[in-house]
Design a protein around this motif. Sequence first.
Motif, mmCIF file in Angstrom:
data_model
loop_
_atom_site.group_PDB
_atom_site.id
_atom_site.type_symbol
_atom_site.label_atom_id
_atom_site.label_comp_id
_atom_site.label_asym_id
_atom_site.label_seq_id
_atom_site.Cartn_x
_atom_site.Cartn_y
_atom_site.Cartn_z
ATOM 1 N N TYR A 83 10.404 2.208 -1.312
ATOM 2 C CA TYR A 83 10.182 1.142 -0.318
ATOM 3 C C TYR A 83 11.273 0.066 -0.429
ATOM 4 O O TYR A 83 11.913 -0.074 -1.487
ATOM 5 C CB TYR A 83 8.781 0.547 -0.500
ATOM 6 C CG TYR A 83 8.511 -0.057 -1.864
ATOM 7 C CD1 TYR A 83 8.886 -1.364 -2.164
ATOM 8 C CD2 TYR A 83 7.882 0.676 -2.863
ATOM 9 C CE1 TYR A 83 8.646 -1.920 -3.404
ATOM 10 C CE2 TYR A 83 7.635 0.135 -4.116
ATOM 11 C CZ TYR A 83 8.021 -1.159 -4.375
ATOM 12 O OH TYR A 83 7.792 -1.705 -5.614
ATOM 13 N N ARG A 133 12.351 -2.250 -7.179
ATOM 14 C CA ARG A 133 13.200 -2.307 -8.380
ATOM 15 C C ARG A 133 12.288 -2.482 -9.581
ATOM 16 O O ARG A 133 11.111 -2.825 -9.436
ATOM 17 C CB ARG A 133 14.246 -3.412 -8.279
ATOM 18 C CG ARG A 133 13.757 -4.837 -8.380
ATOM 19 C CD ARG A 133 14.913 -5.839 -8.395
ATOM 20 N NE ARG A 133 15.671 -5.864 -7.156
ATOM 21 C CZ ARG A 133 16.959 -5.492 -7.057
ATOM 22 N NH1 ARG A 133 17.614 -5.080 -8.124
ATOM 23 N NH2 ARG A 133 17.581 -5.546 -5.901
ATOM 24 N N CYS A 134 12.843 -2.250 -10.752
ATOM 25 C CA CYS A 134 12.041 -2.373 -11.959
ATOM 26 C C CYS A 134 11.976 -3.842 -12.366
ATOM 27 O O CYS A 134 12.963 -4.560 -12.256
ATOM 28 C CB CYS A 134 12.649 -1.553 -13.073
ATOM 29 S SG CYS A 134 11.571 -1.494 -14.498
ATOM 30 N N PRO A 159 -6.552 2.775 1.876
ATOM 31 C CA PRO A 159 -7.977 2.516 2.137
ATOM 32 C C PRO A 159 -8.437 3.304 3.364
ATOM 33 O O PRO A 159 -7.649 3.540 4.285
ATOM 34 C CB PRO A 159 -8.025 1.006 2.410
ATOM 35 C CG PRO A 159 -6.752 0.457 1.870
ATOM 36 C CD PRO A 159 -5.745 1.550 1.942
ATOM 37 N N PHE A 205 -9.576 3.066 6.324
ATOM 38 C CA PHE A 205 -9.832 2.267 7.524
ATOM 39 C C PHE A 205 -10.133 3.194 8.691
ATOM 40 O O PHE A 205 -9.406 4.185 8.916
ATOM 41 C CB PHE A 205 -8.614 1.419 7.885
ATOM 42 C CG PHE A 205 -8.297 0.339 6.880
ATOM 43 C CD1 PHE A 205 -9.257 -0.608 6.524
ATOM 44 C CD2 PHE A 205 -7.034 0.254 6.302
ATOM 45 C CE1 PHE A 205 -8.955 -1.609 5.610
ATOM 46 C CE2 PHE A 205 -6.733 -0.744 5.394
ATOM 47 C CZ PHE A 205 -7.701 -1.682 5.033
ATOM 48 N N GLY A 248 -1.669 -5.858 1.744
ATOM 49 C CA GLY A 248 -1.636 -5.970 0.282
ATOM 50 C C GLY A 248 -0.599 -6.987 -0.157
ATOM 51 O O GLY A 248 0.398 -7.223 0.546
ATOM 52 N N THR A 249 -0.872 -7.585 -1.318
ATOM 53 C CA THR A 249 0.067 -8.571 -1.884
ATOM 54 C C THR A 249 0.182 -8.355 -3.405
ATOM 55 O O THR A 249 0.186 -9.312 -4.173
ATOM 56 C CB THR A 249 -0.377 -10.010 -1.567
ATOM 57 O OG1 THR A 249 -1.776 -10.141 -1.869
ATOM 58 C CG2 THR A 249 -0.130 -10.388 -0.125
ATOM 59 N N ALA A 297 4.141 -5.027 -2.612
ATOM 60 C CA ALA A 297 4.243 -5.895 -1.434
ATOM 61 C C ALA A 297 5.179 -7.067 -1.715
ATOM 62 O O ALA A 297 6.040 -7.404 -0.891
ATOM 63 C CB ALA A 297 2.854 -6.407 -1.051
ATOM 64 N N THR A 329 -6.189 -10.959 -1.756
ATOM 65 C CA THR A 329 -6.197 -11.778 -2.972
ATOM 66 C C THR A 329 -4.767 -12.225 -3.257
ATOM 67 O O THR A 329 -3.877 -11.378 -3.383
ATOM 68 C CB THR A 329 -6.689 -10.943 -4.181
ATOM 69 O OG1 THR A 329 -7.875 -10.234 -3.801
ATOM 70 C CG2 THR A 329 -6.995 -11.837 -5.368
ATOM 71 N N VAL A 357 -7.435 -11.947 4.711
ATOM 72 C CA VAL A 357 -8.463 -10.967 5.078
ATOM 73 C C VAL A 357 -9.597 -10.903 4.061
ATOM 74 O O VAL A 357 -10.367 -9.942 4.039
ATOM 75 C CB VAL A 357 -7.846 -9.554 5.313
ATOM 76 C CG1 VAL A 357 -6.932 -9.563 6.508
ATOM 77 C CG2 VAL A 357 -7.128 -9.052 4.071
ATOM 78 N N ILE A 375 -10.117 -6.484 7.265
ATOM 79 C CA ILE A 375 -9.653 -5.495 8.244
ATOM 80 C C ILE A 375 -10.832 -4.579 8.554
ATOM 81 O O ILE A 375 -11.436 -4.017 7.626
ATOM 82 C CB ILE A 375 -8.472 -4.694 7.663
ATOM 83 C CG1 ILE A 375 -7.285 -5.639 7.407
ATOM 84 C CG2 ILE A 375 -8.077 -3.548 8.589
ATOM 85 C CD1 ILE A 375 -6.152 -5.007 6.595
ATOM 86 N N ALA A 400 0.669 -1.399 1.206
ATOM 87 C CA ALA A 400 1.106 -1.688 -0.175
ATOM 88 C C ALA A 400 -0.171 -1.841 -0.981
ATOM 89 O O ALA A 400 -0.398 -2.828 -1.679
ATOM 90 C CB ALA A 400 1.949 -2.950 -0.209
ATOM 91 N N GLY A 429 -1.614 0.090 -3.340
ATOM 92 C CA GLY A 429 -1.768 0.480 -4.735
ATOM 93 C C GLY A 429 -2.158 1.924 -4.983
ATOM 94 O O GLY A 429 -1.981 2.801 -4.133
ATOM 95 N N PHE A 430 -2.728 2.137 -6.164
ATOM 96 C CA PHE A 430 -2.894 3.489 -6.716
ATOM 97 C C PHE A 430 -4.270 3.649 -7.361
ATOM 98 O O PHE A 430 -4.872 2.678 -7.816
ATOM 99 C CB PHE A 430 -1.830 3.739 -7.791
ATOM 100 C CG PHE A 430 -0.426 3.589 -7.269
ATOM 101 C CD1 PHE A 430 0.248 4.676 -6.732
ATOM 102 C CD2 PHE A 430 0.211 2.345 -7.282
ATOM 103 C CE1 PHE A 430 1.537 4.538 -6.231
ATOM 104 C CE2 PHE A 430 1.502 2.199 -6.777
ATOM 105 C CZ PHE A 430 2.161 3.301 -6.256
#
Length: 548
Positions: A62, A66-67, A161, A163, A195-196, A200, A220, A363, A368, A391, A393-394
């Motif tokens: 994306y 970067r690391c 998710p 949706f 997502g943040t 993100a 959040t 949100v 959403i 964004a 997550g896992f």
Amino acid sequence: MADSQQRPPVGATATPREIDAVVIGAGLAGLYMLHRLRGLGLTARVYEAGAGVGGTWYWNRYPGARCDIESLDYSYSFSEDLQQEWRWTERYAAQPEILRYIDHVADRFDLRRDIRFSTRVTAAIFDEATNRWAIETERGERVSARFCIMATGCLSTSQVPSFAGLDTFAGRWYHTGNWPHEQIDFTGQRVGVIGTGSSAIQSIPVIARQAAHLYVFQRTPNFSVPTRNAPLDPDHERRLKANYAEHRREARASRAGFVTPPTDNAEKSALAVTAAERQRAYEMRWAHGGLGFTSAFADLGTDRAANETAADFFRAKIRAAVHDPVIAEALSPRDYPLGTKRLCADSAYYETFNRDNVTLVEVKDAPIVAITPQGVRTRAASYPLDSIVFATGFDAMTGALLRIDIRGRGGRTLQEAWADGPRTYLGLAVAGFPNLFTITGPGSPSVLSNMIVSIEQHIEWIADCLAHLHARDLAVIEATPTAQEAWVAHVNEVGDGTLYPLADSWYMGANIPGKPRVFMPYVGGVGAYRDRCAGVAASGYVGFTLTA
Ligand code: N01
């Protein structure tokens, strides 16, 4: 291995379909594991779902990826020539450079010839009669191996998710963890990022510079520290490389697998110094940049009041960066302690919300409710979009393991064994699943550490263990239920002594509906954990049953 010269290698008698070890995953863990297995004279095959090596760095392409561990630390230490010769260009390497590095390692150590690419493993079943694992792939390939080594990664099962209406969306949508290989250009588009979290926070500043308008859907807010990324200083590189072995030793003995800048306060409570001293310490860490911030004081991870002083410092920084005080407050975490959701590291994340083409959509209270053909609909409003970036997550730490049909003794599945949350011995092995190893598995420091340090430690431990078995003609190693229960209790006890359980984080499994709420990594520290594992090996593998 001391006596390998006298003994024939285990693999010498193997037929092509009967090999010594299968490794699942060709990321940083799988590649080094293969190298070490070859060094032991074992026959090995790696299965990899992707078309190339790299794992995380193959999939997460994306914008802005970067690391957030420094390049000179986030790199293999096992080869002195490699670590001296490879030249990083930036303090924090971007995804394309890390992938080039991993490709280089695969070529340099001639690893590709034992890797089956584009091949997902679907099942690994232990046969008690032969003490062998039967591995099956999506392509119908079958192989029998004495050892099954999971190098599947902690953050490799991306989560979109569910949706309603996603399949009706007329634009294009992406998940950060499964990004297309071609360049995606958002120029002129209305883009939504959902997502943040870390992904993100890295991608939002980059996408904002391209898009006509960017909507950030935040449930959040997160704490994020500037990386202070820059071209790698050649003097710093020279100095560090002149002393690389010592630097690596310090990292291995440290709490999180990387060395943070020395301060006077790291051993003190944040509450034991004056407000002015605290501010100086935080400013110093903030100016240095990066995830070492949480090492400013000894008790930021364990004492709520101490933690709150650091959280206040972050919130003041957000207010200073963001012009609109209402948006600044919306971006300020209030509901969980700093660091209990993974601390993020950014380049101008908060400042991005000063741009006219960026809108923060909260949100939490108006979630959403659907994706429509036109865009995203929340309970409060609709947002027409050309592209959506998830964004989100896992299914962390256990997701990649549990989606393979792994069956141990008596046909018991790993899903059954872990129904109430993962249970391992040292994060390396599971009772009832002989000769199965989990590199950076749950119950080990893994995601709370510089991953590559933890990966190397596990692989070297596993390689030594296999050498030990071979030298003594032992066929099977298996964690005992008693040792496993004691380790799980210890992991929980140490975790409960921290603030981590206070957050709804992926460390706790809280981001996946129905996932057991258990703090999964081991927070006892990389150095202490390494000593513990070394002690187990030195004692002849106490807590394991070894049989001929
Ligand atoms: O994922 P995340 P990530 N509606 O789970 C939100 C590593 N990493 O890919 O917090 C609305 O952190 C969710 O909201 P909430 C690193 O270890 C490393 O960013 O659950 N929002 C959250 O904001 C990191 O921690 C690097 O309320 C929804 C976001 O999606 C880990 O990977 C870079 C939602 C998910 O954040 C995962 O990071 C990137 C919904 N229905 C990642 N569902 C490095 O630099 C989820 N969210 C090394």
